[in-house]
Design a protein around this motif. Structure first.
Motif, PDB file in Angstrom:
ATOM      1  N   GLN A 127       0.859  -1.180   0.000  1.00  0.00           N
ATOM      2  CA  GLN A 127       0.000   0.000   0.000  1.00  0.00           C
ATOM      3  C   GLN A 127       0.901   1.237   0.000  1.00  0.00           C
ATOM      4  OE1 GLN A 127      -2.588  -0.332   3.388  1.00  0.00           O
ATOM      5  NE2 GLN A 127      -3.307  -2.338   2.805  1.00  0.00           N
ATOM      6  N   PRO A 128       1.098   1.878  -1.163  1.00  0.00           N
ATOM      7  CA  PRO A 128       1.979   3.043  -1.234  1.00  0.00           C
ATOM      8  C   PRO A 128       1.271   4.331  -0.816  1.00  0.00           C
ATOM      9  CG  PRO A 128       1.189   2.501  -3.408  1.00  0.00           C
ATOM     10  CD  PRO A 128       0.646   1.451  -2.478  1.00  0.00           C
ATOM     11  N   TRP A 129       2.057   5.318  -0.367  1.00  0.00           N
ATOM     12  CA  TRP A 129       1.524   6.630  -0.030  1.00  0.00           C
ATOM     13  C   TRP A 129       2.582   7.699  -0.286  1.00  0.00           C
ATOM     14  CZ3 TRP A 129       3.015   3.313   3.933  1.00  0.00           C
ATOM     15  CH2 TRP A 129       3.990   3.773   4.794  1.00  0.00           C
ATOM     16  N   VAL A 130       2.115   8.925  -0.383  1.00  0.00           N
ATOM     17  CA  VAL A 130       2.977  10.103  -0.440  1.00  0.00           C
ATOM     18  C   VAL A 130       2.595  10.998   0.725  1.00  0.00           C
ATOM     19  CG1 VAL A 130       3.397  10.013  -2.920  1.00  0.00           C
ATOM     20  CG2 VAL A 130       1.438  11.276  -2.047  1.00  0.00           C
ATOM     21  N   SER A 131       3.549  11.814   1.134  1.00  0.00           N
ATOM     22  CA  SER A 131       3.339  12.632   2.313  1.00  0.00           C
ATOM     23  C   SER A 131       3.990  13.998   2.121  1.00  0.00           C
ATOM     24  CB  SER A 131       3.967  11.917   3.517  1.00  0.00           C
ATOM     25  OG  SER A 131       3.939  12.733   4.647  1.00  0.00           O
ATOM     26  N   VAL A 132       3.309  15.037   2.609  1.00  0.00           N
ATOM     27  CA  VAL A 132       3.844  16.395   2.605  1.00  0.00           C
ATOM     28  C   VAL A 132       3.662  16.960   4.000  1.00  0.00           C
ATOM     29  CG1 VAL A 132       3.624  18.713   1.641  1.00  0.00           C
ATOM     30  CG2 VAL A 132       3.296  16.732   0.179  1.00  0.00           C
ATOM     31  N   GLY A 133       4.697  17.639   4.491  1.00  0.00           N
ATOM     32  CA  GLY A 133       4.624  18.187   5.831  1.00  0.00           C
ATOM     33  C   GLY A 133       5.450  19.442   5.976  1.00  0.00           C
ATOM     34  N   SER A 134       5.693  19.815   7.230  1.00  0.00           N
ATOM     35  CA  SER A 134       6.437  21.022   7.518  1.00  0.00           C
ATOM     36  C   SER A 134       7.203  20.884   8.820  1.00  0.00           C
ATOM     37  CB  SER A 134       5.466  22.204   7.622  1.00  0.00           C
ATOM     38  OG  SER A 134       6.152  23.370   7.969  1.00  0.00           O
ATOM     39  N   LYS A 135       8.427  21.422   8.823  1.00  0.00           N
ATOM     40  CA  LYS A 135       9.249  21.449  10.035  1.00  0.00           C
ATOM     41  C   LYS A 135      10.060  22.743  10.009  1.00  0.00           C
ATOM     42  CE  LYS A 135      11.661  19.701  13.572  1.00  0.00           C
ATOM     43  NZ  LYS A 135      11.536  18.673  14.515  1.00  0.00           N
ATOM     44  N   ASP A 136       9.929  23.561  11.024  1.00  0.00           N
ATOM     45  CA  ASP A 136      10.660  24.821  11.155  1.00  0.00           C
ATOM     46  C   ASP A 136      10.494  25.706   9.929  1.00  0.00           C
ATOM     47  OD1 ASP A 136      11.583  23.946  13.630  1.00  0.00           O
ATOM     48  OD2 ASP A 136      13.367  23.030  12.737  1.00  0.00           O
ATOM     49  N   GLY A 137       9.296  25.742   9.344  1.00  0.00           N
ATOM     50  CA  GLY A 137       9.016  26.580   8.191  1.00  0.00           C
ATOM     51  C   GLY A 137       9.452  26.002   6.862  1.00  0.00           C
ATOM     52  N   ASP A 138      10.119  24.866   6.859  1.00  0.00           N
ATOM     53  CA  ASP A 138      10.537  24.206   5.618  1.00  0.00           C
ATOM     54  C   ASP A 138       9.516  23.139   5.242  1.00  0.00           C
ATOM     55  OD1 ASP A 138      12.928  25.642   5.407  1.00  0.00           O
ATOM     56  OD2 ASP A 138      14.026  24.176   6.619  1.00  0.00           O
ATOM     57  N   ILE A 139       9.285  22.981   3.938  1.00  0.00           N
ATOM     58  CA  ILE A 139       8.396  21.926   3.455  1.00  0.00           C
ATOM     59  C   ILE A 139       9.175  20.623   3.388  1.00  0.00           C
ATOM     60  CG2 ILE A 139       7.049  21.114   1.481  1.00  0.00           C
ATOM     61  CD1 ILE A 139       6.333  23.998   0.913  1.00  0.00           C
ATOM     62  N   THR A 140       8.565  19.565   3.885  1.00  0.00           N
ATOM     63  CA  THR A 140       9.174  18.233   3.863  1.00  0.00           C
ATOM     64  C   THR A 140       8.259  17.297   3.094  1.00  0.00           C
ATOM     65  OG1 THR A 140       8.102  17.535   5.926  1.00  0.00           O
ATOM     66  CG2 THR A 140      10.233  18.640   6.124  1.00  0.00           C
ATOM     67  N   TYR A 141       8.832  16.246   2.547  1.00  0.00           N
ATOM     68  CA  TYR A 141       8.016  15.296   1.809  1.00  0.00           C
ATOM     69  C   TYR A 141       8.624  13.902   1.894  1.00  0.00           C
ATOM     70  CZ  TYR A 141      11.461  16.603  -1.737  1.00  0.00           C
ATOM     71  OH  TYR A 141      12.630  16.879  -2.398  1.00  0.00           O
ATOM     72  N   SER A 142       7.778  12.919   1.594  1.00  0.00           N
ATOM     73  CA  SER A 142       8.235  11.531   1.664  1.00  0.00           C
ATOM     74  C   SER A 142       7.322  10.640   0.830  1.00  0.00           C
ATOM     75  CB  SER A 142       8.263  11.032   3.107  1.00  0.00           C
ATOM     76  OG  SER A 142       6.956  10.946   3.624  1.00  0.00           O
ATOM     77  N   ALA A 143       7.774   9.415   0.628  1.00  0.00           N
ATOM     78  CA  ALA A 143       6.983   8.379  -0.028  1.00  0.00           C
ATOM     79  C   ALA A 143       7.245   7.082   0.714  1.00  0.00           C
ATOM     80  CB  ALA A 143       7.374   8.240  -1.497  1.00  0.00           C
ATOM     81  N   GLY A 144       6.226   6.275   0.849  1.00  0.00           N
ATOM     82  CA  GLY A 144       6.391   5.030   1.586  1.00  0.00           C
ATOM     83  C   GLY A 144       5.491   3.938   1.063  1.00  0.00           C
ATOM     84  N   ALA A 145       5.681   2.765   1.609  1.00  0.00           N
ATOM     85  CA  ALA A 145       4.849   1.610   1.273  1.00  0.00           C
ATOM     86  C   ALA A 145       4.764   0.697   2.484  1.00  0.00           C
ATOM     87  CB  ALA A 145       5.424   0.855   0.081  1.00  0.00           C
ATOM     88  N   ARG A 146       3.654  -0.040   2.539  1.00  0.00           N
ATOM     89  CA  ARG A 146       3.381  -0.929   3.661  1.00  0.00           C
ATOM     90  C   ARG A 146       2.945  -2.289   3.141  1.00  0.00           C
ATOM     91  NH1 ARG A 146      -1.935  -0.094   7.433  1.00  0.00           N
ATOM     92  NH2 ARG A 146      -1.915  -2.167   8.350  1.00  0.00           N
ATOM     93  N   ALA A 147       3.450  -3.343   3.769  1.00  0.00           N
ATOM     94  CA  ALA A 147       3.018  -4.714   3.486  1.00  0.00           C
ATOM     95  C   ALA A 147       3.273  -5.545   4.739  1.00  0.00           C
ATOM     96  CB  ALA A 147       3.763  -5.297   2.297  1.00  0.00           C
ATOM     97  N   LEU A 148       2.358  -6.449   5.043  1.00  0.00           N
ATOM     98  CA  LEU A 148       2.487  -7.328   6.212  1.00  0.00           C
ATOM     99  C   LEU A 148       2.719  -6.558   7.504  1.00  0.00           C
ATOM    100  CD1 LEU A 148       4.690 -10.106   4.581  1.00  0.00           C
ATOM    101  CD2 LEU A 148       2.225 -10.162   4.995  1.00  0.00           C
ATOM    102  N   ASN A 149       2.048  -5.411   7.643  1.00  0.00           N
ATOM    103  CA  ASN A 149       2.123  -4.551   8.825  1.00  0.00           C
ATOM    104  C   ASN A 149       3.511  -3.982   9.100  1.00  0.00           C
ATOM    105  OD1 ASN A 149      -0.619  -4.627   9.389  1.00  0.00           O
ATOM    106  ND2 ASN A 149      -0.400  -6.539  10.520  1.00  0.00           N
TER     107      ASN A 149
END
Length: 129
Positions: free
Chosen positions: A32-54
């Motif tokens: 199960q893939p996902w993308v993520s966008v966030g923020s830390k100290d005013g900077d934009i952060t991003y990531s991508a991940g996947a999940r299988a078998l918990n």
């Protein structure tokens, strides 16, 4: 009945429910893939991940161009999946801890929210096959 006995009975009941609750095996085998966008100290952060078998893996970019990988452990509950993780990031950011929750929005789409000590708070959008 005292509080100790009630607590013990509640703990045993929850443990047995968790042990014998049915979960669809096919949903656990397909990533199960996902993308993520966030923020830390005013900077934009991003990531991508996947999940299988918990278990999951997430590759992310934090402030100052710090890049890293997190390994995640999910707890599958009927409607939501909380997780905790541990990762390592470059640029002297070092060890990172993370946690959050993913919730099914539709049959094939899920949303989530999380926190990573390097990348900050983030929102997630993912798909199920």
């Amino acid at each position: 009945m005292n509080v100790k006995n009630l607590t013990q009975k509640l703990l045993v009941s929850v443990s047995l429910l968790t042990l014998f609750a049915p979960f669809p095996a096919s949903a656990q085998l397909v990533p199960q893939p996902w993308v993520s966008v966030g923020s830390k100290d005013g900077d934009i952060t991003y990531s991508a991940g996947a999940r299988a078998l918990n278990l999951g893996a997430e590759i992310g970019v934090g402030p100052d161009g710090a890049t890293g990988v997190d390994v995640l452990k999910f707890l599958s509950l009927p409607y939501l999946s909380p997780y905790v993780g541990l990762g390592y990031y470059s640029n002297d950011k070092g060890l990172a801890v993370s946690g959050g929750v993913q919730v099914g929005a539709t049959k094939n789409v899920f949303v989530g929210a999380g926190y990573n000590s390097v990348r900050g708070f983030n929102g997630q959008l993912g798909i199920r096959f």
